[in-house]
Design an enzyme around this catalytic site. Structure first.
Site, PDB file in Angstrom:
ATOM      1  N   THR A  17       0.819  -1.213   0.000  1.00  0.00           N
ATOM      2  CA  THR A  17       0.000   0.000   0.000  1.00  0.00           C
ATOM      3  C   THR A  17       0.859   1.271   0.000  1.00  0.00           C
ATOM      4  O   THR A  17       1.996   1.266   0.493  1.00  0.00           O
ATOM      5  CB  THR A  17      -0.897  -0.013   1.260  1.00  0.00           C
ATOM      6  N   ASP A  18       0.270   2.359  -0.482  1.00  0.00           N
ATOM      7  CA  ASP A  18       0.957   3.654  -0.426  1.00  0.00           C
ATOM      8  C   ASP A  18       1.163   4.119   1.016  1.00  0.00           C
ATOM      9  O   ASP A  18       1.988   4.985   1.284  1.00  0.00           O
ATOM     10  CB  ASP A  18       0.191   4.724  -1.224  1.00  0.00           C
ATOM     11  N   GLU A  19       0.392   3.529   1.944  1.00  0.00           N
ATOM     12  CA  GLU A  19       0.442   4.017   3.329  1.00  0.00           C
ATOM     13  C   GLU A  19       1.795   3.752   3.992  1.00  0.00           C
ATOM     14  O   GLU A  19       2.113   4.353   5.015  1.00  0.00           O
ATOM     15  CB  GLU A  19      -0.711   3.420   4.143  1.00  0.00           C
ATOM     16  N   TYR A  21      -1.449  -0.366  11.160  1.00  0.00           N
ATOM     17  CA  TYR A  21      -1.672  -1.050   9.883  1.00  0.00           C
ATOM     18  C   TYR A  21      -0.511  -0.810   8.929  1.00  0.00           C
ATOM     19  O   TYR A  21       0.098  -1.743   8.405  1.00  0.00           O
ATOM     20  CB  TYR A  21      -2.986  -0.573   9.249  1.00  0.00           C
ATOM     21  N   LYS A  42       2.381  -3.323   7.253  1.00  0.00           N
ATOM     22  CA  LYS A  42       2.585  -3.505   5.810  1.00  0.00           C
ATOM     23  C   LYS A  42       4.033  -3.155   5.427  1.00  0.00           C
ATOM     24  O   LYS A  42       4.648  -3.836   4.605  1.00  0.00           O
ATOM     25  CB  LYS A  42       1.608  -2.633   5.014  1.00  0.00           C
TER      26      LYS A  42
HETATM   27  P1  NAD Z   1     -10.080  -6.994   2.773  1.00  0.00           P
HETATM   28  O1  NAD Z   1     -10.023  -6.631   4.218  1.00  0.00           O
HETATM   29  O2  NAD Z   1     -11.324  -6.697   2.000  1.00  0.00           O
HETATM   30  O3  NAD Z   1      -9.798  -8.561   2.601  1.00  0.00           O
HETATM   31  C1  NAD Z   1      -8.750  -9.224   3.248  1.00  0.00           C
HETATM   32  C2  NAD Z   1      -8.962 -10.718   3.040  1.00  0.00           C
HETATM   33  O4  NAD Z   1      -7.845 -11.406   3.622  1.00  0.00           O
HETATM   34  C3  NAD Z   1     -10.220 -11.254   3.717  1.00  0.00           C
HETATM   35  O5  NAD Z   1     -10.896 -12.131   2.842  1.00  0.00           O
HETATM   36  C4  NAD Z   1      -9.684 -12.005   4.930  1.00  0.00           C
HETATM   37  O6  NAD Z   1     -10.501 -13.090   5.333  1.00  0.00           O
HETATM   38  C5  NAD Z   1      -8.332 -12.470   4.415  1.00  0.00           C
HETATM   39  N1  NAD Z   1      -7.356 -12.719   5.470  1.00  0.00           N
HETATM   40  C6  NAD Z   1      -6.998 -11.865   6.472  1.00  0.00           C
HETATM   41  N2  NAD Z   1      -6.076 -12.446   7.264  1.00  0.00           N
HETATM   42  C7  NAD Z   1      -5.857 -13.676   6.748  1.00  0.00           C
HETATM   43  C8  NAD Z   1      -5.005 -14.745   7.107  1.00  0.00           C
HETATM   44  N3  NAD Z   1      -4.212 -14.667   8.199  1.00  0.00           N
HETATM   45  N4  NAD Z   1      -5.007 -15.859   6.362  1.00  0.00           N
HETATM   46  C9  NAD Z   1      -5.822 -15.957   5.278  1.00  0.00           C
HETATM   47  N5  NAD Z   1      -6.659 -14.994   4.892  1.00  0.00           N
HETATM   48  C10 NAD Z   1      -6.669 -13.853   5.614  1.00  0.00           C
HETATM   49  O7  NAD Z   1      -8.817  -6.301   2.105  1.00  0.00           O
HETATM   50  P2  NAD Z   1      -8.624  -5.620   0.686  1.00  0.00           P
HETATM   51  O8  NAD Z   1      -9.079  -4.219   0.745  1.00  0.00           O
HETATM   52  O9  NAD Z   1      -9.135  -6.527  -0.359  1.00  0.00           O
HETATM   53  O10 NAD Z   1      -7.025  -5.563   0.603  1.00  0.00           O
HETATM   54  C11 NAD Z   1      -6.278  -6.643   0.050  1.00  0.00           C
HETATM   55  C12 NAD Z   1      -4.813  -6.320   0.103  1.00  0.00           C
HETATM   56  O11 NAD Z   1      -4.553  -5.117  -0.619  1.00  0.00           O
HETATM   57  C13 NAD Z   1      -4.285  -6.074   1.519  1.00  0.00           C
HETATM   58  O12 NAD Z   1      -3.011  -6.666   1.632  1.00  0.00           O
HETATM   59  C14 NAD Z   1      -4.189  -4.559   1.623  1.00  0.00           C
HETATM   60  O13 NAD Z   1      -3.178  -4.177   2.526  1.00  0.00           O
HETATM   61  C15 NAD Z   1      -3.842  -4.198   0.192  1.00  0.00           C
HETATM   62  N6  NAD Z   1      -4.273  -2.861  -0.229  1.00  0.00           N
HETATM   63  C16 NAD Z   1      -5.571  -2.460  -0.066  1.00  0.00           C
HETATM   64  C17 NAD Z   1      -5.950  -1.188  -0.506  1.00  0.00           C
HETATM   65  C18 NAD Z   1      -7.380  -0.728  -0.388  1.00  0.00           C
HETATM   66  O14 NAD Z   1      -7.663   0.432  -0.699  1.00  0.00           O
HETATM   67  N7  NAD Z   1      -8.315  -1.571   0.017  1.00  0.00           N
HETATM   68  C19 NAD Z   1      -5.009  -0.331  -1.111  1.00  0.00           C
HETATM   69  C20 NAD Z   1      -3.692  -0.791  -1.259  1.00  0.00           C
HETATM   70  C21 NAD Z   1      -3.330  -2.049  -0.816  1.00  0.00           C
HETATM   71  P1  TYD Z   2     -10.293   4.548   4.826  1.00  0.00           P
HETATM   72  O1  TYD Z   2     -11.341   4.110   3.856  1.00  0.00           O
HETATM   73  O2  TYD Z   2     -10.339   3.997   6.215  1.00  0.00           O
HETATM   74  O3  TYD Z   2      -8.894   4.277   4.128  1.00  0.00           O
HETATM   75  P2  TYD Z   2      -7.397   4.708   4.577  1.00  0.00           P
HETATM   76  O4  TYD Z   2      -7.431   5.220   5.958  1.00  0.00           O
HETATM   77  O5  TYD Z   2      -6.693   3.398   4.499  1.00  0.00           O
HETATM   78  O6  TYD Z   2      -6.954   5.719   3.585  1.00  0.00           O
HETATM   79  O7  TYD Z   2     -10.354   6.129   4.946  1.00  0.00           O
HETATM   80  C1  TYD Z   2     -10.183   6.968   3.806  1.00  0.00           C
HETATM   81  C2  TYD Z   2     -10.165   8.391   4.292  1.00  0.00           C
HETATM   82  O8  TYD Z   2     -11.451   8.707   4.842  1.00  0.00           O
HETATM   83  C3  TYD Z   2      -9.174   8.641   5.423  1.00  0.00           C
HETATM   84  O9  TYD Z   2      -8.607   9.943   5.280  1.00  0.00           O
HETATM   85  C4  TYD Z   2     -10.017   8.606   6.676  1.00  0.00           C
HETATM   86  C5  TYD Z   2     -11.340   9.138   6.202  1.00  0.00           C
HETATM   87  N1  TYD Z   2     -12.507   8.607   6.944  1.00  0.00           N
HETATM   88  C6  TYD Z   2     -13.354   9.488   7.645  1.00  0.00           C
HETATM   89  O10 TYD Z   2     -13.158  10.718   7.650  1.00  0.00           O
HETATM   90  N2  TYD Z   2     -14.393   8.962   8.344  1.00  0.00           N
HETATM   91  C7  TYD Z   2     -14.640   7.627   8.375  1.00  0.00           C
HETATM   92  O11 TYD Z   2     -15.607   7.199   9.055  1.00  0.00           O
HETATM   93  C8  TYD Z   2     -13.774   6.738   7.640  1.00  0.00           C
HETATM   94  C9  TYD Z   2     -14.018   5.265   7.632  1.00  0.00           C
HETATM   95  C10 TYD Z   2     -12.731   7.285   6.924  1.00  0.00           C
END
Ligand code: NAD
Ligand code: TYD
Length: 340
Positions: free
Chosen positions: A127-129, A153, A157
């Site tokens: 992630t960019d985070e 988090y 990562k």
């Molecule tokens: P999500 O929370 O929707 O899904 C995570 C999945 O992983 C779930 O199905 C969960 O059951 C499974 N999981 C968690 N722990 C596990 C374990 N120990 N063993 C097996 N399965 C496990 O997450 P997402 O948003 O789909 O993100 C997927 C990946 O992409 C993550 O690694 C996240 O850090 C990365 N990512 C997400 C975003 C975003 O905006 N959502 C952006 C950049 C990177």
């Molecule tokens: P989020 O979807 O939790 O993603 P991330 O923190 O990983 O970027 O949040 C996106 C942005 O929205 C972040 O700046 C936090 C803000 N946010 C709120 O202001 N209120 C909320 O209830 C949530 C869930 C997020």
């Protein structure tokens, strides 16, 4: 290619596995997921029926080494894409321990199992985070930016990214790390900003915006991210890190206003609440390396993608009902209880 997709019952993993099964007839997918609160079997429900013989689901934890090794062996896996993780920043603030176990110890197990099998294709989805926070005028993050994570988090990562680096430098293991900005699209668990605000707005509940709503995220459609991961898996340089972004920086307030507009609700639903501790101000990604080396460019416009996405939540009421009780409700009540 026989690919283990971990976390395939989550948001991005499920979009990725359907994309592969639909577009790449030679690919076999083993979806390994332990089904945490965010893992939803409905997200990959009809994959086995629609793609018979090319898809299997295995319920297992990536931190369980014997299970991971057995499953890799049984399905003759030759590539891994690791999505499995704990992913919600607010939950990591409330309790970091599941994040350390899944995101660091779990990734370690996968790296070891894959190395022992001699796999030559392994993408770790990050992630960019991990880069921390930008000021309003700072240039976007590049792959050379310092790692400066601010939340439990993002620290977990970043730790995993460093393990990948070490496995490449020390053992010559050909792992690739991808770092992406905020995703949106169908099947995102509604604790994240876009589905959370949309579902609350639809039921006329107050919308808790942290701080003054001025924090900025770079939004990418999940299918653009999935295409980038496929490009990295099939054409990336072993040991490389690739940034992906959507080129769509928006403030949270702007995103929430668009959501309110889509569902015809008033701005008076917005509540500016106590800020998230350690809240990163802004993310922005320079993805020119991925464009140059992989041919990656995002194809969705944010406005079009957002409308389609909100339409998906509107049209999938049974899915929404299935994920907005239990763990979702108890977290929302405890996390926002004192804020709203
Ligand atoms: P999500 O929370 O929707 O899904 C995570 C999945 O992983 C779930 O199905 C969960 O059951 C499974 N999981 C968690 N722990 C596990 C374990 N120990 N063993 C097996 N399965 C496990 O997450 P997402 O948003 O789909 O993100 C997927 C990946 O992409 C993550 O690694 C996240 O850090 C990365 N990512 C997400 C975003 C975003 O905006 N959502 C952006 C950049 C990177
Ligand atoms: P989020 O979807 O939790 O993603 P991330 O923190 O990983 O970027 O949040 C996106 C942005 O929205 C972040 O700046 C936090 C803000 N946010 C709120 O202001 N209120 C909320 O209830 C949530 C869930 C997020």
């Amino acid at each position: 290619m026989r690919i283990m997709v971990t976390g395939g019952c989550g948001f991005i993993g499920s979009n990725f596995l359907y994309m592969l099964l639909a577009d790449k007839p030679d690919v076999f997918v083993c979806n390994l997921d332990c089904l945490t609160y965010a893992g939803n079997p409905a997200n990959a429900e009809d994959a086995a029926r629609r793609f018979a013989g090319r898809y299997v689901f295995e319920r297992a934890d990536i931190a369980d080494a014997p299970a991971v090794e057995r499953i890799m062996e049984e399905h003759r896996i030759d590539a891994v894409v690791n999505f499995a993780a704990e992913t919600h920043v607010d939950r990591s603030i409330a309790d970091a321990s599941p994040f350390l176990r899944a995101n660091i110890a779990g990734l370690h197990v996968l790296l070891q199992a894959a190395r022992r099998r001699g796999l030559t294709a392994f993408v770790h989805v990050s992630t960019d985070e991990v880069y921390g926070s930008l000021g309003p005028l700072d240039p976007a993050f590049t792959e050379a930016s310092l790692l400066a994570p601010n939340s439990p988090y993002s620290a977990s990562k970043a730790s995993a990214d460093l393990l990948c680096r070490a496995w490449h430098e020390t053992y010559g293991f050909p792992v690739i790390v991808t770092r992406c900005s905020n995703n949106y699209g169908p099947r995102q668990f509604p604790e994240k900003l876009i589905p959370f605000m949309y579902l609350r707005a639809c039921s006329d509940q107050p919308l808790p915006l942290y701080g003054d709503g001025g924090n900025v995220r770079d939004w990418i459609h999940v299918l653009d991210h999935c295409r980038g991961i496929w490009l990295a898996l099939t054409g990336g340089r072993p040991g490389a890190v690739y940034n992906f972004g959507g080129g769509a920086e928006r403030s949270n307030l702007d995103v929430v206003r668009r959501i309110l507009d889509f569902c015809g609700r008033p701005e008076s639903l917005i509540r500016f609440v106590a800020d998230r501790p350690g809240h990163d101000f802004r993310y922005a990604m320079d993805y020119s390396l991925a464009r140059r080396e992989l041919g990656f460019t995002p194809s969705f416009s944010f406005e079009r993608g957002l409308e389609e996405t909100l339409g998906w939540y509107r049209d999938n009421a049974p899915w929404v009902a299935g994920v907005t009780s239990g763990a979702y409700r108890s977290f929302v009540d405890s996390w926002y209880g004192g804020r709203l």
